[in-house]
Structure formats: C-alpha cells, structure tokens
Design an enzyme around this catalytic site. Structure first.
Site, mmCIF file in Angstrom:
data_model
loop_
_atom_site.group_PDB
_atom_site.id
_atom_site.type_symbol
_atom_site.label_atom_id
_atom_site.label_comp_id
_atom_site.label_asym_id
_atom_site.label_seq_id
_atom_site.Cartn_x
_atom_site.Cartn_y
_atom_site.Cartn_z
ATOM 1 N N GLU A 107 0.862 -1.188 0.000
ATOM 2 C CA GLU A 107 0.000 0.000 0.000
ATOM 3 C C GLU A 107 0.893 1.231 0.000
ATOM 4 O O GLU A 107 2.041 1.163 0.434
ATOM 5 C CB GLU A 107 -0.869 0.033 1.277
ATOM 6 C CG GLU A 107 -1.849 -1.116 1.364
ATOM 7 C CD GLU A 107 -2.455 -1.241 2.762
ATOM 8 O OE1 GLU A 107 -2.171 -0.397 3.632
ATOM 9 O OE2 GLU A 107 -3.200 -2.205 2.983
ATOM 10 N N LYS B 37 2.364 4.593 1.501
ATOM 11 C CA LYS B 37 2.520 5.065 2.890
ATOM 12 C C LYS B 37 2.026 6.504 2.875
ATOM 13 O O LYS B 37 2.741 7.413 2.450
ATOM 14 C CB LYS B 37 3.983 4.971 3.331
ATOM 15 C CG LYS B 37 4.164 5.319 4.786
ATOM 16 C CD LYS B 37 5.564 4.999 5.247
ATOM 17 C CE LYS B 37 5.700 5.208 6.746
ATOM 18 N NZ LYS B 37 5.365 6.552 7.192
ATOM 19 N N ARG C 94 -2.530 9.227 11.506
ATOM 20 C CA ARG C 94 -3.183 7.960 11.810
ATOM 21 C C ARG C 94 -4.489 8.245 12.545
ATOM 22 O O ARG C 94 -4.511 9.076 13.464
ATOM 23 C CB ARG C 94 -2.257 7.145 12.709
ATOM 24 C CG ARG C 94 -2.723 5.730 13.029
ATOM 25 C CD ARG C 94 -2.461 4.857 11.829
ATOM 26 N NE ARG C 94 -2.713 3.453 12.067
ATOM 27 C CZ ARG C 94 -1.762 2.574 12.358
ATOM 28 N NH1 ARG C 94 -0.522 2.955 12.523
ATOM 29 N NH2 ARG C 94 -2.067 1.292 12.485
ATOM 30 N N ARG D 21 -3.261 8.524 17.088
ATOM 31 C CA ARG D 21 -2.368 7.429 17.446
ATOM 32 C C ARG D 21 -2.077 7.400 18.948
ATOM 33 O O ARG D 21 -1.848 6.355 19.529
ATOM 34 C CB ARG D 21 -1.083 7.642 16.652
ATOM 35 C CG ARG D 21 -0.097 6.594 16.816
ATOM 36 C CD ARG D 21 0.992 6.831 15.822
ATOM 37 N NE ARG D 21 2.184 6.209 16.339
ATOM 38 C CZ ARG D 21 3.254 5.971 15.629
ATOM 39 N NH1 ARG D 21 3.294 6.310 14.379
ATOM 40 N NH2 ARG D 21 4.287 5.405 16.173
ATOM 41 N N GLU E 139 -5.953 6.582 7.852
ATOM 42 C CA GLU E 139 -5.165 7.815 7.894
ATOM 43 C C GLU E 139 -6.044 8.966 7.400
ATOM 44 O O GLU E 139 -6.755 8.819 6.404
ATOM 45 C CB GLU E 139 -3.970 7.592 6.959
ATOM 46 C CG GLU E 139 -2.897 8.601 7.018
ATOM 47 C CD GLU E 139 -1.712 8.228 7.925
ATOM 48 O OE1 GLU E 139 -1.807 7.230 8.682
ATOM 49 O OE2 GLU E 139 -0.724 8.957 7.892
ATOM 50 N N PHE F 222 -7.393 1.515 5.928
ATOM 51 C CA PHE F 222 -6.616 0.372 5.444
ATOM 52 C C PHE F 222 -6.858 -0.891 6.261
ATOM 53 O O PHE F 222 -6.301 -1.930 5.969
ATOM 54 C CB PHE F 222 -5.122 0.682 5.327
ATOM 55 C CG PHE F 222 -4.499 1.401 6.500
ATOM 56 C CD1 PHE F 222 -4.299 0.759 7.695
ATOM 57 C CD2 PHE F 222 -4.100 2.724 6.365
ATOM 58 C CE1 PHE F 222 -3.713 1.404 8.754
ATOM 59 C CE2 PHE F 222 -3.500 3.390 7.425
ATOM 60 C CZ PHE F 222 -3.310 2.728 8.629
ATOM 61 N N LYS G 244 7.758 -1.102 6.786
ATOM 62 C CA LYS G 244 7.740 0.140 6.007
ATOM 63 C C LYS G 244 9.047 0.282 5.259
ATOM 64 O O LYS G 244 10.121 0.027 5.804
ATOM 65 C CB LYS G 244 7.452 1.347 6.892
ATOM 66 C CG LYS G 244 8.431 1.556 7.990
ATOM 67 C CD LYS G 244 8.027 2.722 8.880
ATOM 68 C CE LYS G 244 8.942 2.768 10.077
ATOM 69 N NZ LYS G 244 8.524 3.677 11.109
HETATM 70 P P1 AMP Z 1 6.091 5.641 10.827
HETATM 71 O O1 AMP Z 1 5.312 6.781 11.410
HETATM 72 O O2 AMP Z 1 7.186 6.060 9.878
HETATM 73 O O3 AMP Z 1 6.507 4.617 11.868
HETATM 74 O O4 AMP Z 1 5.099 4.839 9.884
HETATM 75 C C1 AMP Z 1 3.937 4.287 10.364
HETATM 76 C C2 AMP Z 1 2.785 5.195 10.073
HETATM 77 O O5 AMP Z 1 2.523 5.274 8.683
HETATM 78 C C3 AMP Z 1 1.487 4.682 10.634
HETATM 79 O O6 AMP Z 1 1.347 4.994 11.986
HETATM 80 C C4 AMP Z 1 0.451 5.377 9.782
HETATM 81 O O7 AMP Z 1 0.116 6.629 10.371
HETATM 82 C C5 AMP Z 1 1.177 5.663 8.501
HETATM 83 N N1 AMP Z 1 0.631 4.973 7.333
HETATM 84 C C6 AMP Z 1 0.514 5.562 6.141
HETATM 85 N N2 AMP Z 1 0.014 4.734 5.251
HETATM 86 C C7 AMP Z 1 -0.216 3.556 5.865
HETATM 87 C C8 AMP Z 1 -0.729 2.292 5.433
HETATM 88 N N3 AMP Z 1 -1.091 2.087 4.176
HETATM 89 N N4 AMP Z 1 -0.813 1.302 6.375
HETATM 90 C C9 AMP Z 1 -0.423 1.511 7.653
HETATM 91 N N5 AMP Z 1 0.065 2.680 8.109
HETATM 92 C C10 AMP Z 1 0.177 3.705 7.228
#
Ligand code: AMP
Length: 586
Positions: free
Chosen positions: A256, A258, A263, A278, A306, A345, A433
């Site tokens: 998917e 990002k 969130r 979050r 999101e 999602f 990720k």
């Molecule tokens: P990070 O903040 O870099 O740890 O990345 C995780 C965050 O990416 C999650 O907490 C979500 O807010 C965001 N996110 C964006 N797109 C997605 C997706 N398709 N699935 C899950 N999380 C996502």
C-alpha cells in the site's frame, strides 16, 4: 501493621512509608542490573507488595508517564515551571537547574542534584503514590506558571532521590533500562498469570496500570474490545530494502502507499462517530466532514486508517494538513481550503447487515479483514476511501511499485503480510515500512551538542548548514537542520575528539565549531521554516554518512535546496481507492 517486604525485611507499613520513596528505590535497583531476569523479578516482588490503590499508579509511572496512555490529560508542565519549582524551593538563582542539567542531561537527576547541593531538608513525611497522583492531577489542571506551585509543594516533602523519581514521569523518560516488555513480564510473574494474557489486555486497554489491576484480581479475560475505547495502533518495522521485505514476509506481499497524513482510528455506532489519534486522543472535532460522512453509513465498528489532506485525487503535502491539526471545529472556509479524506486500510471490528453484535476481527488474518473492509464499499462514500492495494511477488516487482510511487512524490510504501493478525501497539514484522529518502544534501557541521541518554558525554547532536549562493551572500553558511542519529558509536567518539579540539566558542551546551566536517544528510520532506537561517527545514533528517572526501567548499547550496523544494512541492499524489476502486487482489 507489619508487612513482609520482598527483601525479607520487616518494615512498619502503617503510614505508607513513603511509597514514592520505595518506588524510587525499586527504580534504582532495576537500573543497577542489566539482567532482564533480575529486573523482572525485582519488579514482580515490588508489584505484589502494593495495595490495590498503589498498584496502577506505580505501574503507570514505570511506563515513564504521569497518566495512563489512554488518559487524555497531560501535565503540560514545561522546563520553565519545573525550574521555578525547584529553584524557588532551595532559593537557587534562576538558571541553576539549567546548569545542573548540563552535568547529567537528565532532568530528574538535575533536580536531585540541585536539592542536594542546596542541602534541602524535606518537610514532613515524603509523599505516597496516591499523593503524587493527586499532585500530578493538580499540575494538569493548573495553567502556565501556576503549574509550578503544586510541584513545589510536592518537592518540598521529598528527599533528593524521591524528588528525582517525581520528576522522571513528568519528563517522560525513566532511563532505568526498563522496557514495556519487562513490565508485562513482571505483572504476569507477580500474579501468576500467563504473559500472553497480560500482553493482550495491555494492548486492548492501552493501560498497563489497569492491566496490572486485572491481573491481580484474575480478571484479564474481562478486557474486551469496545467501541469508543481506542486501542493502540499496530506499527510497522523499518526495513532496509525490497529484498528484506520478501525475506521477512514471504511472497507475495501486499503493498500500500505510505500515506502522509495522521493515523486515525474510526469508531462508529449508529450516528455516533469518533476519530482517535495514534496517542488515543479524541480528535473528532478537528475533522467534522469525516465524522458526518461516516455517520450516514449502515455499519458499526472500528476502522484503522489515515486522515489525509486531499483534493481532486491528489494528496496535499502534510504541511497543509498541519493547518488542521489540533484545530477544533474548523470553519467552512478552512474545510474548503484544506479538504480531508479518511483512507481506511484495516477493519478491527465490524457489525454489518443483520448481525446483532460487533464482531472483533483482530485475530483474523489481514486478507479476511481487508475483505470485510472492502465489503463496506467506502470508495463510494464521499470523504472516505480505502488504501490502494497491490501485490508484489519478487523484490524486483516491489522495486517497480516503489519507482511508480516515487514518481508520484511518495517517499514510502507499506508492505504487509496478508496472513498477519492485528497486534495493537506492536512494531512487529507483519507490517514493514520501506522508505527511500527524498534526496540527500551535503552539509557542513557548524555546531555540536552533548547528546541525551546513552549519548550523554559525547558530542552527538549536529547542527549543519548549506552555502548561501545568492548574490551578495558571499557563500555565507546558513543552518538548515539538526540531526541526532546515523553515525556509529565509534564514529561519534572520533568526531567528539575532533570537535572538542576545533570548538571556536561555547554557548551553554552548544559548541560553535570550525565548519570543516561534511555530512551527507538524508531526509523525507523539505519545507519552509523560520527555525533555521536558510528559511528551510528538513523532516526526519538523519546523517547518512560522513563525507571525509569533501571539504566545506563543496557542500550543497541554497539554490540546490530551492530546486529540491520546488520539485517536491509540485505534486504529491497517493493512490487511494476513492469512488469505484479496483478489487483487492485475491
Ligand atoms: P512511521 O510513522 O514512519 O513509523 O510509519 C507508520 C505510520 O505510517 C502509521 O502509523 C500510519 O500513520 C502511517 N501509514 C501511512 N500509510 C499507511 C498504510 N497504508 N498502512 C499503515 N500505516 C500507514
């Protein structure tokens, strides 16, 4: 009353021999050992000895927070009020706490040191845990500098060590080498409950203090997923490259975009809809259009997704969404200027059709959860969408998906194992990720500071600059950011020696250094900001590597930065399934 203490000593417990003091002694014992088993055993003995009233408070403080994670309150107390409380208590001059902090980079320790050097004599009996809890509530309720008063009253009754423990949860970091996993293990051991039950309840409730109470009373089974009680979000682990994704998740993987928004967990029952951030706070009032739109739908349940700033199929930069963050009841104008969309999602619980109860879906595989989500047909609901979903069978295929995503201005992908269950609050390997930095910039280090925590005592925080090549600027260096991470301990040690020897002048903790060390900085987003001389700032800057091969004349220029900024701003599009979206892969 005589209580048998874990150590075997008999202690008069009748007046709660400062339960905060005991909490702090336990912290010291946990910090003194690196052995997990010892940390857990010490803590388990301690938890078992607490009263039902003390237990949740002690556990919450052990998580490094003044209130449980799900509690919307924050103490909101800042450095200034803590300094006022501590300095006024011992008649120290303004700035004394700052000077003390420079020696340890630890706020709790700094307060303790200040009290010690000023021979502070505690008044009366040191506070109990419930008394500290009441004082933290008073701090949360007070405004601005008035927050100093309840803290001062609390510190007045504390010896330095107890004062240190009072400040630690306020500063959000205990620094005793205690992870949440240790705490869960200690709760399980203290009350003889299965660790998995403790972890599950912790995840569902987002409150380990409450979980400890359930464990003690043998009620872990009673914690249930409930509407309007947000649960912690599942997190993703970072991976280095496409090959690692396939190695960890197997083939095929789900992919998917990002999304670059915030969130949000959507809870819905009938027309009652709430969005939680979050950190489990209710943010519904900031996004009334999403709430109104979801309210029209025939299903009930909990979705994960999101909130994105979004216009005509195009996601707007996160900076635009920022105009709406924390803003309650946005005006119609604001809603028109920065329209938002909810991209779901995941589905965590649902009641559809004629079903009578909301069914928890957490323990189902993602494939099944996504099928339930798709059945809601969100792409046909204005203001709602589902995440675009693709599959990739090999690292090469994944790389192509990434190239296409990057073309659209997206710097990351989320890859997911279609068979993974939903683990609230966990950074597991079910979701990975994958990020590519937007670009890197070669910058010169102009200032350094002593780091925090593990990096205390070494110069690990770098402020770096690019060259201003505008007419008249004569190649002046202008700062553009600060980075804390990226180098190895060995590199930091070598650089610390170098920076010590090449410090031009010191301003408090900050060393102005000779501009000679070139670092390559990776970052995710570039934006305008007054924080730095260049007028730009970088999001998530990290030191990619030291560029020993370059000298300061070769660093990037402000014009390079402008070009990157313009390229990035010109368009960022994320694929979402809004309106008639494609069917998910089988
Ligand atoms: P990070 O903040 O870099 O740890 O990345 C995780 C965050 O990416 C999650 O907490 C979500 O807010 C965001 N996110 C964006 N797109 C997605 C997706 N398709 N699935 C899950 N999380 C996502």
């Amino acid at each position: 009353m005589l209580t048998c203490w874990p150590t075997g000593a008999m202690v008069d417990h009748g007046y709660h021999l400062s339960t905060m003091r005991r909490w702090s002694e336990v912290c010291a014992r946990i910090a003194a050992t690196t052995r997990t088993s010892e940390k857990v055993a010490t803590l388990a003995d301690y938890l078992r000895s607490l009263t039902p009233e003390e237990l949740p408070i002690a556990v919450t403080y052990m998580t490094g927070r003044p209130f449980p994670e799900r509690d919307p309150r924050t103490t909101g107390i800042g450095w200034a009020a803590i300094a006022t409380a501590a300095e006024s208590l011992v008649d120290a001059p303004p700035g004394a706490l700052g000077a003390s902090y420079n020696l340890s980079s630890d706020l709790g320790q700094a307060v303790a040191d200040l009290l010690t050097t000023h021979n502070h004599e505690p008044k009366g009996i040191a506070p109990t845990l419930p008394q500290v809890d009441a004082a933290f509530s008073a701090i949360a309720a007070a405004k601005g500098q008035a927050k100093a008063k309840p803290l001062r009253e609390l510190l007045e009754r504390c010896d330095p060590q107890t004062a240190k423990s009072v400040v630690k949860p306020l500063s959000g970091d205990l620094r005793i080498g205690l992870r949440e996993g240790h705490l869960e293990a200690a709760i399980a051991a203290a009350f003889g409950r299965p660790l998995a039950d403790v972890q599950w309840t912790g995840m569902l409730t987002g409150d380990l203090g409450l979980t400890a109470g359930y464990a003690r009373d043998d009620k872990l089974g009673e914690a249930e997923l409930a509407l309007f009680r947000p649960l912690k979000s599942m997190l993703a682990s970072p991976v280095a490259d496409e090959a690692e994704v396939i190695t960890r998740l197997g083939s095929p993987v789900w992919v998917e975009d990002k999304y670059d928004g915030i969130r949000a967990q959507l809870h819905k029952q009938g027309r009652d809809v709430r969005l939680y951030s979050r950190d489990l706070h209710d943010v519904s009032e900031s996004y009334p259009e999403v709430v109104a739109s979801a309210a029209t739908q025939p299903w009930d349940g909990i979705l994960d997704g999101e909130v994105l700033a979004y216009r005509d199929g195009m996601a707007m930069p996160f900076l635009q969404l920022q105009a709406r963050l924390g803003r309650k009841d946005p005006s119609e104008q604001m809603q028109r200027d920065v329209p938002v969309i909810y991209v779901a999602f995941d589905a965590l619980a649902l009641r559809t059709g004629r079903a009578r109860k909301v069914e928890p879906l957490l323990r189902l595989g993602l494939r099944e959860r996504r099928a339930r989500l798709d059945a809601l047909n969100l792409p046909n609901v204005p203001g709602m969408a589902t995440a675009n979903l693709l599959t990739a069978a090999t690292a090469d295929e994944l790389s192509k998906v990434f190239d296409a995503a990057q073309e659209r201005g997206n710097e990351g992908l989320m890859t997911k194992d279609p068979n993974s269950t939903y683990s609230p609050g966990r950074r597991g390997y079910g979701w990975l990720k994958l990020k590519r930095p937007l670009a890197t910039l070669d910058c010169v280090v102009v200032g350094v500071e002593v780091g925090h925590g593990k990096r205390h005592g070494v110069l690990s925080d770098y402020t770096f600059a690019v060259k201003d090549d505008r007419p008249g600027a004569e190649g002046r260096l202008v700062t553009i950011g600060k980075a804390y991470s990226g180098l190895t301990d060995k590199e930091i040690a070598t650089m610390t020696t170098w920076f010590e020897a090449h410090t031009i002048r010191r301003i408090g903790r900050y060393h102005v250094v000779e501009p000679a060390v070139v670092v390559e900085i990776a970052f995710d987003v570039i934006h305008h900001s007054n924080r730095h001389d260049s007028g730009f700032a970088l999001r998530f800057p990290r030191i990619f590597r030291l560029r020993d091969d370059k000298d300061a004349r070769e660093v990037d220029t402000l014009s390079n930065v402008e070009v990157l900024y313009k390229r990035h701003e010109s368009g960022r599009r994320f694929s979402v399934q809004a309106r008639a979206g494609a069917a998910p892969p089988a």
